[in-house]
Design a protein around this motif. Sequence first.
Motif, PDB file in Angstrom:
ATOM      1  N   ILE A 149      43.067  31.181  71.929  1.00 49.53           N
ATOM      2  CA  ILE A 149      43.267  31.780  70.609  1.00 49.53           C
ATOM      3  C   ILE A 149      42.042  31.502  69.737  1.00 49.53           C
ATOM      4  O   ILE A 149      41.531  32.410  69.072  1.00 49.53           O
ATOM      5  CB  ILE A 149      44.570  31.265  69.966  1.00 49.53           C
ATOM      6  CG1 ILE A 149      45.768  31.886  70.693  1.00 49.53           C
ATOM      7  CG2 ILE A 149      44.611  31.581  68.473  1.00 49.53           C
ATOM      8  CD1 ILE A 149      47.103  31.256  70.374  1.00 49.53           C
TER       9      ILE A 149
ATOM     10  N   ARG B 224      39.606  34.379  68.293  1.00 51.12           N
ATOM     11  CA  ARG B 224      39.396  34.513  66.842  1.00 51.12           C
ATOM     12  C   ARG B 224      37.903  34.551  66.536  1.00 51.12           C
ATOM     13  O   ARG B 224      37.452  35.339  65.704  1.00 51.12           O
ATOM     14  CB  ARG B 224      40.080  33.374  66.086  1.00 51.12           C
ATOM     15  CG  ARG B 224      41.604  33.510  66.023  1.00 51.12           C
ATOM     16  CD  ARG B 224      42.211  32.409  65.164  1.00 51.12           C
ATOM     17  NE  ARG B 224      41.823  32.572  63.771  1.00 51.12           N
ATOM     18  CZ  ARG B 224      42.458  33.329  62.893  1.00 51.12           C
ATOM     19  NH1 ARG B 224      43.550  34.003  63.252  1.00 51.12           N
ATOM     20  NH2 ARG B 224      42.035  33.422  61.649  1.00 51.12           N
ATOM     21  N   THR B 225      37.138  33.704  67.216  1.00 45.55           N
ATOM     22  CA  THR B 225      35.682  33.695  67.021  1.00 45.55           C
ATOM     23  C   THR B 225      35.083  35.028  67.457  1.00 45.55           C
ATOM     24  O   THR B 225      34.286  35.627  66.736  1.00 45.55           O
ATOM     25  CB  THR B 225      35.038  32.531  67.795  1.00 45.55           C
ATOM     26  OG1 THR B 225      35.559  31.299  67.279  1.00 45.55           O
ATOM     27  CG2 THR B 225      33.528  32.540  67.667  1.00 45.55           C
TER      28      THR B 225
ATOM     29  N   ALA C 181      36.535  37.877  67.676  1.00 45.10           N
ATOM     30  CA  ALA C 181      36.975  38.929  66.749  1.00 45.10           C
ATOM     31  C   ALA C 181      36.116  38.918  65.488  1.00 45.10           C
ATOM     32  O   ALA C 181      35.657  39.963  65.037  1.00 45.10           O
ATOM     33  CB  ALA C 181      38.447  38.737  66.394  1.00 45.10           C
ATOM     34  N   GLY C 182      35.893  37.738  64.945  1.00 40.79           N
ATOM     35  CA  GLY C 182      35.060  37.650  63.744  1.00 40.79           C
ATOM     36  C   GLY C 182      33.664  38.181  63.984  1.00 40.79           C
ATOM     37  O   GLY C 182      33.116  38.915  63.150  1.00 40.79           O
TER      38      GLY C 182
ATOM     39  N   ASP D  48      39.545  41.765  62.419  1.00 40.03           N
ATOM     40  CA  ASP D  48      40.357  40.760  61.742  1.00 40.03           C
ATOM     41  C   ASP D  48      40.843  39.711  62.747  1.00 40.03           C
ATOM     42  O   ASP D  48      41.596  40.041  63.678  1.00 40.03           O
ATOM     43  CB  ASP D  48      41.550  41.449  61.069  1.00 40.03           C
ATOM     44  CG  ASP D  48      42.478  40.501  60.331  1.00 40.03           C
ATOM     45  OD1 ASP D  48      42.196  39.289  60.261  1.00 40.03           O
ATOM     46  OD2 ASP D  48      43.495  40.993  59.812  1.00 40.03           O
ATOM     47  N   PRO D  49      40.427  38.444  62.602  1.00 43.09           N
ATOM     48  CA  PRO D  49      40.858  37.392  63.524  1.00 43.09           C
ATOM     49  C   PRO D  49      42.373  37.201  63.564  1.00 43.09           C
ATOM     50  O   PRO D  49      42.923  36.864  64.619  1.00 43.09           O
ATOM     51  CB  PRO D  49      40.151  36.132  63.008  1.00 43.09           C
ATOM     52  CG  PRO D  49      38.962  36.649  62.273  1.00 43.09           C
ATOM     53  CD  PRO D  49      39.425  37.949  61.650  1.00 43.09           C
ATOM     54  N   ASP D  50      43.056  37.438  62.438  1.00 41.08           N
ATOM     55  CA  ASP D  50      44.515  37.320  62.440  1.00 41.08           C
ATOM     56  C   ASP D  50      45.139  38.375  63.347  1.00 41.08           C
ATOM     57  O   ASP D  50      46.085  38.088  64.091  1.00 41.08           O
ATOM     58  CB  ASP D  50      45.079  37.457  61.017  1.00 41.08           C
ATOM     59  CG  ASP D  50      44.728  36.273  60.131  1.00 41.08           C
ATOM     60  OD1 ASP D  50      44.440  35.169  60.658  1.00 41.08           O
ATOM     61  OD2 ASP D  50      44.733  36.449  58.897  1.00 41.08           O
TER      62      ASP D  50
ATOM     63  N   GLU E  64      44.540  37.349  66.935  1.00 39.73           N
ATOM     64  CA  GLU E  64      45.440  36.267  67.333  1.00 39.73           C
ATOM     65  C   GLU E  64      46.845  36.802  67.620  1.00 39.73           C
ATOM     66  O   GLU E  64      47.475  36.425  68.608  1.00 39.73           O
ATOM     67  CB  GLU E  64      45.496  35.199  66.249  1.00 39.73           C
ATOM     68  CG  GLU E  64      46.374  34.023  66.632  1.00 39.73           C
ATOM     69  CD  GLU E  64      46.335  32.872  65.654  1.00 39.73           C
ATOM     70  OE1 GLU E  64      47.214  31.997  65.758  1.00 39.73           O
ATOM     71  OE2 GLU E  64      45.435  32.828  64.789  1.00 39.73           O
TER      72      GLU E  64
END
Length: 105
Positions: A60, A64-65, A67-68, A73-75, A78
């Motif tokens: 996860i 998230r990294t 995605a950023g 959007d990292p959310d 996730e």
Amino acid sequence: MTDQPSPAETLQDLRRSIDNIDAALVAMLAERFRCTKAVGALKARYGMPPADPARETRQIARLRTLAGEAHLDPDFAEKFLNFIIHEVIRHHEAIARQSADTPKK
């Protein structure tokens, strides 16, 4: 006369691209689940638990990294990965049950 496509043509081109991406996503998910099914069989064979919370946490954070870095959007990333992880664990549990029900030679 203009060389620019009409809004309708642009929309159609964009939707074709989206359709192609959706097809690629389905193919990638199918390949991912082929691999996770093999992981589930391996875990069942050696009595390993279906879930690996430490790996899930690392994955996860990694996603998230990524995605950023991709301006996603990292959310959202996730949530997407959590959905996949939940499905993988469900498959692993089913494989473990099936393995336990199969007579050993």
